[in-house]
Motif scaffolding. Sequence first.
Motif, PDB file in Angstrom:
ATOM      1  N   GLY A 130       0.812  -1.202   0.000  1.00  0.00           N
ATOM      2  CA  GLY A 130       0.000   0.000   0.000  1.00  0.00           C
ATOM      3  C   GLY A 130       0.847   1.253   0.000  1.00  0.00           C
ATOM      4  O   GLY A 130       2.028   1.240  -0.350  1.00  0.00           O
ATOM      5  N   PHE A 131       0.239   2.350   0.446  1.00  0.00           N
ATOM      6  CA  PHE A 131       0.929   3.634   0.485  1.00  0.00           C
ATOM      7  C   PHE A 131       0.333   4.488   1.593  1.00  0.00           C
ATOM      8  O   PHE A 131      -0.767   4.238   2.093  1.00  0.00           O
ATOM      9  N   VAL A 132       1.076   5.532   1.955  1.00  0.00           N
ATOM     10  CA  VAL A 132       0.578   6.563   2.860  1.00  0.00           C
ATOM     11  C   VAL A 132       1.044   7.908   2.331  1.00  0.00           C
ATOM     12  O   VAL A 132       2.216   8.065   1.956  1.00  0.00           O
ATOM     13  N   ASP A 133       0.117   8.865   2.233  1.00  0.00           N
ATOM     14  CA  ASP A 133       0.409  10.235   1.812  1.00  0.00           C
ATOM     15  C   ASP A 133       0.133  11.176   2.972  1.00  0.00           C
ATOM     16  O   ASP A 133      -0.919  11.068   3.626  1.00  0.00           O
ATOM     17  N   TYR A 134       1.053  12.107   3.196  1.00  0.00           N
ATOM     18  CA  TYR A 134       0.783  13.217   4.106  1.00  0.00           C
ATOM     19  C   TYR A 134       0.987  14.505   3.325  1.00  0.00           C
ATOM     20  O   TYR A 134       2.062  14.741   2.761  1.00  0.00           O
ATOM     21  N   ILE A 135      -0.046  15.339   3.258  1.00  0.00           N
ATOM     22  CA  ILE A 135      -0.022  16.574   2.478  1.00  0.00           C
ATOM     23  C   ILE A 135      -0.214  17.742   3.438  1.00  0.00           C
ATOM     24  O   ILE A 135      -1.182  17.761   4.210  1.00  0.00           O
ATOM     25  N   THR A 136       0.680  18.708   3.397  1.00  0.00           N
ATOM     26  CA  THR A 136       0.579  19.851   4.290  1.00  0.00           C
ATOM     27  C   THR A 136      -0.514  20.804   3.816  1.00  0.00           C
ATOM     28  O   THR A 136      -1.066  20.646   2.731  1.00  0.00           O
ATOM     29  N   GLU A 137      -0.826  21.797   4.628  1.00  0.00           N
ATOM     30  CA  GLU A 137      -1.864  22.772   4.303  1.00  0.00           C
ATOM     31  C   GLU A 137      -1.514  23.526   3.018  1.00  0.00           C
ATOM     32  O   GLU A 137      -0.347  23.783   2.733  1.00  0.00           O
ATOM     33  N   GLU A 138      -2.559  23.883   2.271  1.00  0.00           N
ATOM     34  CA  GLU A 138      -2.369  24.683   1.053  1.00  0.00           C
ATOM     35  C   GLU A 138      -3.568  25.612   0.897  1.00  0.00           C
ATOM     36  O   GLU A 138      -4.678  25.143   0.636  1.00  0.00           O
ATOM     37  N   GLY A 139      -3.363  26.908   1.082  1.00  0.00           N
ATOM     38  CA  GLY A 139      -4.472  27.843   1.006  1.00  0.00           C
ATOM     39  C   GLY A 139      -5.521  27.527   2.050  1.00  0.00           C
ATOM     40  O   GLY A 139      -5.226  27.398   3.248  1.00  0.00           O
ATOM     41  N   ALA A 187      -4.355  20.175   6.152  1.00  0.00           N
ATOM     42  CA  ALA A 187      -3.420  19.071   5.962  1.00  0.00           C
ATOM     43  C   ALA A 187      -4.196  17.758   5.873  1.00  0.00           C
ATOM     44  O   ALA A 187      -5.204  17.565   6.563  1.00  0.00           O
ATOM     45  N   GLN A 188      -3.713  16.852   5.010  1.00  0.00           N
ATOM     46  CA  GLN A 188      -4.409  15.586   4.784  1.00  0.00           C
ATOM     47  C   GLN A 188      -3.504  14.405   5.091  1.00  0.00           C
ATOM     48  O   GLN A 188      -2.290  14.451   4.859  1.00  0.00           O
ATOM     49  N   LEU A 189      -4.108  13.341   5.568  1.00  0.00           N
ATOM     50  CA  LEU A 189      -3.427  12.062   5.736  1.00  0.00           C
ATOM     51  C   LEU A 189      -4.281  11.000   5.063  1.00  0.00           C
ATOM     52  O   LEU A 189      -5.449  10.814   5.422  1.00  0.00           O
ATOM     53  N   LEU A 190      -3.705  10.316   4.081  1.00  0.00           N
ATOM     54  CA  LEU A 190      -4.424   9.278   3.348  1.00  0.00           C
ATOM     55  C   LEU A 190      -3.558   8.034   3.278  1.00  0.00           C
ATOM     56  O   LEU A 190      -2.393   8.096   2.870  1.00  0.00           O
ATOM     57  N   THR A 191      -4.111   6.904   3.698  1.00  0.00           N
ATOM     58  CA  THR A 191      -3.403   5.638   3.569  1.00  0.00           C
ATOM     59  C   THR A 191      -4.370   4.562   3.105  1.00  0.00           C
ATOM     60  O   THR A 191      -5.553   4.560   3.486  1.00  0.00           O
ATOM     61  N   GLN A 192      -3.868   3.649   2.266  1.00  0.00           N
ATOM     62  CA  GLN A 192      -4.677   2.551   1.738  1.00  0.00           C
ATOM     63  C   GLN A 192      -3.871   1.252   1.773  1.00  0.00           C
ATOM     64  O   GLN A 192      -3.450   0.741   0.737  1.00  0.00           O
ATOM     65  N   PRO A 193      -3.641   0.681   2.953  1.00  0.00           N
ATOM     66  CA  PRO A 193      -2.949  -0.606   3.032  1.00  0.00           C
ATOM     67  C   PRO A 193      -3.841  -1.735   2.522  1.00  0.00           C
ATOM     68  O   PRO A 193      -5.071  -1.692   2.685  1.00  0.00           O
ATOM     69  N   GLN A 194      -3.217  -2.725   1.915  1.00  0.00           N
ATOM     70  CA  GLN A 194      -3.941  -3.871   1.365  1.00  0.00           C
ATOM     71  C   GLN A 194      -3.352  -5.168   1.908  1.00  0.00           C
ATOM     72  O   GLN A 194      -2.131  -5.306   2.024  1.00  0.00           O
ATOM     73  N   LEU A 195      -4.216  -6.108   2.218  1.00  0.00           N
ATOM     74  CA  LEU A 195      -3.822  -7.471   2.551  1.00  0.00           C
ATOM     75  C   LEU A 195      -4.365  -8.358   1.447  1.00  0.00           C
ATOM     76  O   LEU A 195      -5.587  -8.454   1.260  1.00  0.00           O
ATOM     77  N   VAL A 196      -3.454  -9.005   0.704  1.00  0.00           N
ATOM     78  CA  VAL A 196      -3.837  -9.726  -0.512  1.00  0.00           C
ATOM     79  C   VAL A 196      -3.419 -11.191  -0.409  1.00  0.00           C
ATOM     80  O   VAL A 196      -2.256 -11.500  -0.090  1.00  0.00           O
ATOM     81  N   TRP A 197      -4.360 -12.085  -0.661  1.00  0.00           N
ATOM     82  CA  TRP A 197      -4.062 -13.507  -0.830  1.00  0.00           C
ATOM     83  C   TRP A 197      -3.895 -13.768  -2.315  1.00  0.00           C
ATOM     84  O   TRP A 197      -4.803 -13.506  -3.107  1.00  0.00           O
TER      85      TRP A 197
END
Length: 254
Positions: A194-203, A207-217
């Motif tokens: 998966g991934f994790v994004d941290y985006i600081t404030e803009e205008g 600020a945002q925190l987005l993560t989408q970990p996956q567990l895959v068989w």
Amino acid sequence: MRTKTTLVLATAATSLLLGQGASAALYSTTKVEALYGWDYEAEAGAGFPIDTEEHAILTVANATGWTYGDSFFFADFTNLDQGHEDEQDFGSTHAEWNLRGNIGKATGLDLAVGPVTGLYVTGQLDLDRNSATRKTTHLAGLSADLAVPGFRFLKVYAMYRNDESEAADGSSVQYTAAWNLPFQLGGADFSFEGFVDYITEEGELEAQLLTQPQLVWHATGNLGVGLEYQHWENKFGLEDTDESFPQAMVRWTF
């Protein structure tokens, strides 16, 4: 603003040229995923609608590597069958294209130090298209490959970010980590990725925190079945608009 955008595009073009420096790809993997989630945040903190509570998503992604760099592209097609001419249409497309050029390979320098096995210049374009939004976000910065025992890959990014939307006055910084950790359980093949994004404030955007970990068989070499968990704080940069829920997933890789 024009100078910043020119810098971003120039960095992306440099990454592309470096990435295409080899005559043939060293690897190329494409995956198609079908996901379904049922607890999306459908209203912003201010009470206006931003989404639907249920999403059916088709994702197409490709990762390709050359001697001098690599690229990653994906597109999410969400609820494209929803909406009518007299109603708000929530069908949408989100796509990202990231290009990296290996600085060490291009210059002949050995930049490996500690867990860092590769250092890259990187450029990225994020595209959002739906009935209400047509937006492109430009990103540029540095990326590194990290060697961590057991991981197929672990990549980190630090990028300048310029969101075109009216609420995003100025610029921000995006920090990203992407990983793939394969393992076996009871003789079956799994992966945690998966991934994790941290985006600081803009205008006006928070600020945002987005993560989408996956567990895959990995049922076969091509077929994968699993769960993706989405956690998004200040969704789309909107204050107190948070969501956290699982999504069922089926994947085909070739």
